[in-house]
Motif scaffolding. Sequence first.
Motif, PDB file in Angstrom:
ATOM      1  N   ARG A   6       0.853  -1.489  -0.154  1.00 55.26           N
ATOM      2  CA  ARG A   6      -0.056  -0.166  -0.193  1.00 55.26           C
ATOM      3  C   ARG A   6       0.880   1.306  -0.067  1.00 55.26           C
ATOM      4  O   ARG A   6       0.348   2.314  -0.594  1.00 55.26           O
ATOM      5  CB  ARG A   6      -0.857   0.022   1.281  1.00 55.26           C
ATOM      6  CG  ARG A   6      -1.978  -1.213   1.216  1.00 55.26           C
ATOM      7  CD  ARG A   6      -2.720  -0.991   2.430  1.00 55.26           C
ATOM      8  NE  ARG A   6      -3.751   0.001   2.448  1.00 55.26           N
ATOM      9  CZ  ARG A   6      -4.649   0.174   3.468  1.00 55.26           C
ATOM     10  NH1 ARG A   6      -4.728  -0.170   4.510  1.00 55.26           N
ATOM     11  NH2 ARG A   6      -5.402   1.150   3.213  1.00 55.26           N
ATOM     12  N   GLU A  26      -6.671   5.385  -2.815  1.00 52.89           N
ATOM     13  CA  GLU A  26      -6.877   4.056  -3.047  1.00 52.89           C
ATOM     14  C   GLU A  26      -8.111   3.621  -3.718  1.00 52.89           C
ATOM     15  O   GLU A  26      -9.076   4.021  -3.577  1.00 52.89           O
ATOM     16  CB  GLU A  26      -6.788   3.585  -1.424  1.00 52.89           C
ATOM     17  CG  GLU A  26      -5.370   3.317  -0.943  1.00 52.89           C
ATOM     18  CD  GLU A  26      -5.589   2.257  -0.039  1.00 52.89           C
ATOM     19  OE1 GLU A  26      -4.556   1.522   0.246  1.00 52.89           O
ATOM     20  OE2 GLU A  26      -6.300   2.167   0.990  1.00 52.89           O
ATOM     21  N   ASP A 128      -3.216  -0.555  10.236  1.00 52.43           N
ATOM     22  CA  ASP A 128      -3.692   0.274   9.315  1.00 52.43           C
ATOM     23  C   ASP A 128      -5.061   0.998   9.970  1.00 52.43           C
ATOM     24  O   ASP A 128      -5.085   1.231  11.223  1.00 52.43           O
ATOM     25  CB  ASP A 128      -4.305  -0.739   8.346  1.00 52.43           C
ATOM     26  CG  ASP A 128      -5.153  -1.830   8.724  1.00 52.43           C
ATOM     27  OD1 ASP A 128      -5.598  -1.758  10.008  1.00 52.43           O
ATOM     28  OD2 ASP A 128      -5.435  -2.989   8.161  1.00 52.43           O
TER      29      ASP A 128
END
Length: 429
Positions: A6, A26, A128
Amino acid sequence: MGSHSRFSPSATDREFDCPASFLLNEGLPNPSGPDAKHGTAAHYIGRLCLEKGVDTDHYAGCRVAVSDSNDERFVTDNRPPTEEEMVFEVDDEMVESVQRYVDWCRELPGEHFVEVKVEHTDWCPDVDEYGDKLDPQFGSSDHVACIPAGTGMYDESTIVITDLKYGRGVKVFAKGNKQGTKYGLGTWKKFNWIYDFKRFVIRIAQPRLGHFDVWEGPIEELLQYGEEIKERLTLVFADDPPFGPSEKACRFCRVVGCKAQRDFLYQQAVVSIDNETGEVTADPRLMTDDELLEAWRLVPLLEIHANRIRAAVHQGLMGDHEIGELYLVESTTTRQWDKPQEELQEELRKAGIPLTEQWKKTFISPADAEKLLPRHHRHGGARVTQKERAAIIAKLAKKPAGYPVIAEPGDKRKRYVKPEIDLDGLDDL
């Protein structure tokens, strides 16, 4: 292990300046444009040369197909390009420019690694947005040299990271370069148990601009900067992550029409954008030196905004929408050879160009060949006209279709016509 990182090292500048952009980007499509694909082709040639120990002229005249999946390959008669691929010739400029990067890497002592995969998880957020442990994060560095102490001019064990930038639009500098820093940190983690690194060197090679920049220092400086990057990136998962419009943040952000960027530009007194027309009304000739400097630093953001306007118009015209009197034309291209090299050499020899004159560093271009053609016939001395010389080359070369570009009424270039889609066989899908 996650299949996708990511936190790509190449996006670190954007995420550092504008943490809010991380989650907003994203899932958005990220197709690369012609310039980016051109750079990918150049990287491919550089990698092959470093891996195989050959110079770039070994691939001169070859064609490289690049797709959004970054699955680069050479185009041959048996393997023609697909509709999804963009093709680039390894021309004189690519041969000369990439060779400068290759030579710069080869001059280093120590152990060399090409496209080395390194992990930089330790310099990303710990968890996250859901509080779960982040998957391992990886990136691939163009070239890494691990140099033991006492090797050549290096008194201390040193990491050298070299990053190739093939673009010639904006200079990229080594000092504080966050992408290079991530590669350096990942290399330190991967190999420090062997080398016990004491120093680092981050290098940016931008050969088409003649720009080769270096940042070096003790390894502690690199590790400290890594902690600063991690602290800032932790904000991407905050409840209300901050926005940070900047040239680095906005240039590669895929969020179109960001309110934070728009508000930032409107708030700058030195720009003075009219709320109704959107025009910049401040006259630079009436600014103080401090105001002029402030305005200068806003130019990249204004250019990004202008480029997005161009992209929106281009997308609309490609979708057959009418936008005033604007239309698409084909960009200007240059002739390319359209025959196998052995056949070209023989045909040009028959036309009067000796084999010894058909090569410079690479095989001559159609334009150069036309200039080299004899001005008079061998027998009888009759003059060979410009039109006749052009006709000889026309049998051996062609101009590829140009990319669609926006034009105003009166543009003399050829109108762009979208290729028809072959619908045969769709009923069987």
